[in-house]
Scaffold this active site. Sequence first.
Site, PDB file in Angstrom:
ATOM      1  N   HIS A  57       0.847  -1.205   0.000  1.00 12.58           N
ATOM      2  CA  HIS A  57       0.000   0.000   0.000  1.00 12.58           C
ATOM      3  C   HIS A  57       0.872   1.241   0.000  1.00 12.58           C
ATOM      4  O   HIS A  57       1.607   1.500   0.955  1.00 12.58           O
ATOM      5  CB  HIS A  57      -0.901   0.004   1.247  1.00 12.58           C
ATOM      6  CG  HIS A  57      -1.941   1.087   1.239  1.00 12.58           C
ATOM      7  ND1 HIS A  57      -2.968   1.124   0.322  1.00 12.58           N
ATOM      8  CD2 HIS A  57      -2.115   2.187   2.021  1.00 12.58           C
ATOM      9  CE1 HIS A  57      -3.738   2.170   0.552  1.00 12.58           C
ATOM     10  NE2 HIS A  57      -3.238   2.849   1.578  1.00 12.58           N
ATOM     11  N   ARG A  92      -5.385  15.299   6.694  1.00 10.76           N
ATOM     12  CA  ARG A  92      -5.948  15.056   5.367  1.00 10.76           C
ATOM     13  C   ARG A  92      -6.093  16.374   4.589  1.00 10.76           C
ATOM     14  O   ARG A  92      -5.884  16.416   3.379  1.00 10.76           O
ATOM     15  CB  ARG A  92      -7.299  14.343   5.495  1.00 10.76           C
ATOM     16  CG  ARG A  92      -7.806  13.829   4.168  1.00 10.76           C
ATOM     17  CD  ARG A  92      -9.057  13.000   4.319  1.00 10.76           C
ATOM     18  NE  ARG A  92     -10.246  13.816   4.479  1.00 10.76           N
ATOM     19  CZ  ARG A  92     -11.470  13.428   4.102  1.00 10.76           C
ATOM     20  NH1 ARG A  92     -11.660  12.244   3.575  1.00 10.76           N
ATOM     21  NH2 ARG A  92     -12.501  14.208   4.293  1.00 10.76           N
ATOM     22  N   TYR A 134      -5.401   7.570  -6.710  1.00 13.08           N
ATOM     23  CA  TYR A 134      -6.706   8.224  -6.924  1.00 13.08           C
ATOM     24  C   TYR A 134      -6.610   9.652  -7.443  1.00 13.08           C
ATOM     25  O   TYR A 134      -7.620  10.300  -7.686  1.00 13.08           O
ATOM     26  CB  TYR A 134      -7.545   8.194  -5.631  1.00 13.08           C
ATOM     27  CG  TYR A 134      -6.865   8.770  -4.402  1.00 13.08           C
ATOM     28  CD1 TYR A 134      -6.820  10.123  -4.170  1.00 13.08           C
ATOM     29  CD2 TYR A 134      -6.298   7.926  -3.451  1.00 13.08           C
ATOM     30  CE1 TYR A 134      -6.203  10.639  -3.039  1.00 13.08           C
ATOM     31  CE2 TYR A 134      -5.682   8.418  -2.321  1.00 13.08           C
ATOM     32  CZ  TYR A 134      -5.635   9.789  -2.123  1.00 13.08           C
ATOM     33  OH  TYR A 134      -5.026  10.298  -1.000  1.00 13.08           O
ATOM     34  N   HIS A 180     -11.921   3.421  -2.920  1.00 13.01           N
ATOM     35  CA  HIS A 180     -11.171   4.217  -1.940  1.00 13.01           C
ATOM     36  C   HIS A 180     -11.568   3.853  -0.514  1.00 13.01           C
ATOM     37  O   HIS A 180     -10.725   3.588   0.332  1.00 13.01           O
ATOM     38  CB  HIS A 180     -11.355   5.725  -2.160  1.00 13.01           C
ATOM     39  CG  HIS A 180     -10.624   6.518  -1.118  1.00 13.01           C
ATOM     40  ND1 HIS A 180     -11.171   6.811   0.120  1.00 13.01           N
ATOM     41  CD2 HIS A 180      -9.370   6.996  -1.092  1.00 13.01           C
ATOM     42  CE1 HIS A 180     -10.280   7.458   0.846  1.00 13.01           C
ATOM     43  NE2 HIS A 180      -9.172   7.594   0.132  1.00 13.01           N
ATOM     44  N   ARG A 183     -16.712   5.351   2.390  1.00  8.47           N
ATOM     45  CA  ARG A 183     -17.128   6.768   2.410  1.00  8.47           C
ATOM     46  C   ARG A 183     -17.132   7.361   1.000  1.00  8.47           C
ATOM     47  O   ARG A 183     -17.920   8.241   0.694  1.00  8.47           O
ATOM     48  CB  ARG A 183     -16.158   7.590   3.278  1.00  8.47           C
ATOM     49  CG  ARG A 183     -16.267   7.336   4.753  1.00  8.47           C
ATOM     50  CD  ARG A 183     -15.128   7.972   5.516  1.00  8.47           C
ATOM     51  NE  ARG A 183     -13.911   7.216   5.389  1.00  8.47           N
ATOM     52  CZ  ARG A 183     -12.765   7.684   4.912  1.00  8.47           C
ATOM     53  NH1 ARG A 183     -12.664   8.929   4.518  1.00  8.47           N
ATOM     54  NH2 ARG A 183     -11.699   6.911   4.835  1.00  8.47           N
ATOM     55  N   HIS A 212      -9.490   0.941   1.549  1.00  5.04           N
ATOM     56  CA  HIS A 212      -9.192   1.422   2.908  1.00  5.04           C
ATOM     57  C   HIS A 212     -10.356   0.989   3.790  1.00  5.04           C
ATOM     58  O   HIS A 212     -11.515   1.311   3.475  1.00  5.04           O
ATOM     59  CB  HIS A 212      -9.162   2.954   2.958  1.00  5.04           C
ATOM     60  CG  HIS A 212      -8.000   3.601   2.270  1.00  5.04           C
ATOM     61  ND1 HIS A 212      -8.158   4.551   1.293  1.00  5.04           N
ATOM     62  CD2 HIS A 212      -6.669   3.483   2.467  1.00  5.04           C
ATOM     63  CE1 HIS A 212      -6.962   4.985   0.903  1.00  5.04           C
ATOM     64  NE2 HIS A 212      -6.041   4.348   1.589  1.00  5.04           N
ATOM     65  N   GLU A 260     -10.034   2.454   9.099  1.00  3.83           N
ATOM     66  CA  GLU A 260      -8.780   3.028   9.619  1.00  3.83           C
ATOM     67  C   GLU A 260      -9.099   3.920  10.822  1.00  3.83           C
ATOM     68  O   GLU A 260      -8.310   4.002  11.756  1.00  3.83           O
ATOM     69  CB  GLU A 260      -8.090   3.837   8.514  1.00  3.83           C
ATOM     70  CG  GLU A 260      -6.792   4.507   8.970  1.00  3.83           C
ATOM     71  CD  GLU A 260      -6.078   5.255   7.854  1.00  3.83           C
ATOM     72  OE1 GLU A 260      -6.663   5.427   6.765  1.00  3.83           O
ATOM     73  OE2 GLU A 260      -4.931   5.675   8.085  1.00  3.83           O
ATOM     74  N   HIS A 306      -5.428  -1.339   6.298  1.00  3.51           N
ATOM     75  CA  HIS A 306      -5.520  -0.872   7.689  1.00  3.51           C
ATOM     76  C   HIS A 306      -6.280  -1.886   8.560  1.00  3.51           C
ATOM     77  O   HIS A 306      -5.706  -2.451   9.460  1.00  3.51           O
ATOM     78  CB  HIS A 306      -6.133   0.528   7.836  1.00  3.51           C
ATOM     79  CG  HIS A 306      -5.411   1.563   7.035  1.00  3.51           C
ATOM     80  ND1 HIS A 306      -4.082   1.812   7.222  1.00  3.51           N
ATOM     81  CD2 HIS A 306      -5.824   2.377   6.015  1.00  3.51           C
ATOM     82  CE1 HIS A 306      -3.688   2.753   6.361  1.00  3.51           C
ATOM     83  NE2 HIS A 306      -4.720   3.106   5.611  1.00  3.51           N
ATOM     84  N   ASP A 345       2.332   3.018   2.830  1.00  2.00           N
ATOM     85  CA  ASP A 345       1.222   3.956   2.819  1.00  2.00           C
ATOM     86  C   ASP A 345       1.652   5.387   2.531  1.00  2.00           C
ATOM     87  O   ASP A 345       1.947   5.747   1.404  1.00  2.00           O
ATOM     88  CB  ASP A 345       0.465   3.829   4.160  1.00  2.00           C
ATOM     89  CG  ASP A 345      -0.854   4.568   4.171  1.00  2.00           C
ATOM     90  OD1 ASP A 345      -1.164   5.230   3.180  1.00  2.00           O
ATOM     91  OD2 ASP A 345      -1.594   4.499   5.177  1.00  2.00           O
TER      92      ASP A 345
HETATM   93  N1  LIG Z   1      -3.786   6.543   5.372  1.00  3.32           N
HETATM   94  C1  LIG Z   1      -4.753   7.084   4.854  1.00  3.32           C
HETATM   95  N2  LIG Z   1      -4.898   7.554   3.621  1.00  3.32           N
HETATM   96  C2  LIG Z   1      -6.137   8.035   3.090  1.00  3.32           C
HETATM   97  C3  LIG Z   1      -6.648   9.223   3.872  1.00  3.32           C
HETATM   98  C4  LIG Z   1      -7.869   9.882   3.356  1.00  3.32           C
HETATM   99  C5  LIG Z   1      -9.174   9.219   3.687  1.00  3.32           C
HETATM  100  O1  LIG Z   1      -9.203   8.113   4.189  1.00  3.32           O
HETATM  101  O2  LIG Z   1     -10.198   9.844   3.405  1.00  3.32           O
HETATM  102  C6  LIG Z   1      -5.907   8.439   1.644  1.00  3.32           C
HETATM  103  O3  LIG Z   1      -4.806   8.800   1.270  1.00  3.32           O
HETATM  104  O4  LIG Z   1      -6.823   8.390   0.851  1.00  3.32           O
END
Ligand SMILES: N=CN[C@@H](CCC(=O)O)C(=O)O
Length: 434
Positions: free
Chosen positions: A54, A77, A116, A198, A201, A224, A227, A261, A312
């Site tokens: 990842h 973020r 992404y 992704h 969400r 994901h 997490e 995660h 990551d």
């Molecule tokens: N480690 C997490 N990375 C995610 C964080 C953003 C999210 O989960 O909305 C990422 O890059 O997409």
Amino acid sequence: MTTYWCERAWLPDGVADAVRIEVADGRIVSVAANTARTGTVLNGLTMPGFANGHSHAFHRALRGRTHHERGTFWTWRERMYSLAARLDPDSYYRLARGVYAEMVLAGYTSVAEFHYLHHGPGGTPYASPNAMGDALRQAARDAGIRMTLLDTCYLAGGIGVPPDEVQQRFSDGSAENWAERVALMKEDDQFRVGGAIHSVRAVPEYELPKVDDAVPEDRPLHIHLSEQRAENEQCEAAYRWTPTGLLWDYGVLGERLTAVHATHLTEQDIKWLGDSRSGACFCPTTERDLGDGIGPARSLLDAGVRLGIGSDSNAVVDAFEETRALELDDRLASEERGRFTADELLAAGTEHVSAGWPENGTIAAGAGADLVTVAMDTVRTAGIEPSGVLFAAAAADVRTVVVAGREVVRDGAHVLIERPETLLAKEIEALWQF
Ligand SMILES: N=CN[C@@H](CCC(=O)O)C(=O)O
């Protein structure tokens, strides 16, 4: 035919001395222990190449730049989005080339890039719709690492929330449009294309099976998963399922699925993941960095889940640190030692199935010739038992890396890219300049 002679090598049955490995066409042809010295000599301990399950390459530009305010995962973020907004295909290529060079130097021979950042500002597609993915493919090729591009479907800013300005760069508008764009990408000998959702969400529930269906059966699909506790709360409020339960309900769990995660899981989530023989990719150095929590690694393995590791956010790129963290973090959580055997840890560090290269990950005839030789005479490794290397070594102890039969790191230096650190410094400074 190339012959390597290893002072010691970690084979499927354990560490052996004086091991001859013959390689042709990028694959291991034969392996024999207790042999006479011949061919290219690899002093130290030779192991299978590590798999980076990842990565978000661009996050590397956040390293050492997020400590001023205490913040949360969600404020981190925001900063990550501000970085995403600055990249274009040319700058992403230059940055990623340095990032992948760092990965190879650390002993990773394949990377699953969770990608992404697809489109230009405002979500306008580039003239070549996969310009960003192509930049990553080229960067990986030039750095000599195998890549599976996990082209990621990202359609919403949250459950029932439209994408914001930066997130529009991630979105194709629908799963159908996403699948059409991904289908344009072509694979080659060192580059494969898988898919990713992704998160629960960012992809509405009714789109989940469409993404699953669009990814060929023999290519990995990642997501994901849980997490942060907030994701579980939002998912349960909207769908009355945990994120894992939602995937189970839509039939998305299975052997080619990897949950990245997998931190905040219920007993039932663990059972669903195990019963379906799904994978889980832990990214302990990032999970620490972001304050995510400690996932149930041992329970997942016991339930039948395939366990792997990933760098990551690339806040740390060190396969040894990532791998031993499975054990050390589990010790903290369980208040017990010896949660994993050394062989179980090696299997997790070299788990190439989730990374999209299931034929690799072991030093045996037929496997891809991905080898990592670690010096056993540095200040960190001097005096250790070979099977303790995962507890003692660091990325800086890697001396030789062979990917698909080609030497990419020699004497601890990258063969294809001179001074990747200079490249990284220049690109990262330029990105933060405006
Ligand atoms: N480690 C997490 N990375 C995610 C964080 C953003 C999210 O989960 O909305 C990422 O890059 O997409």
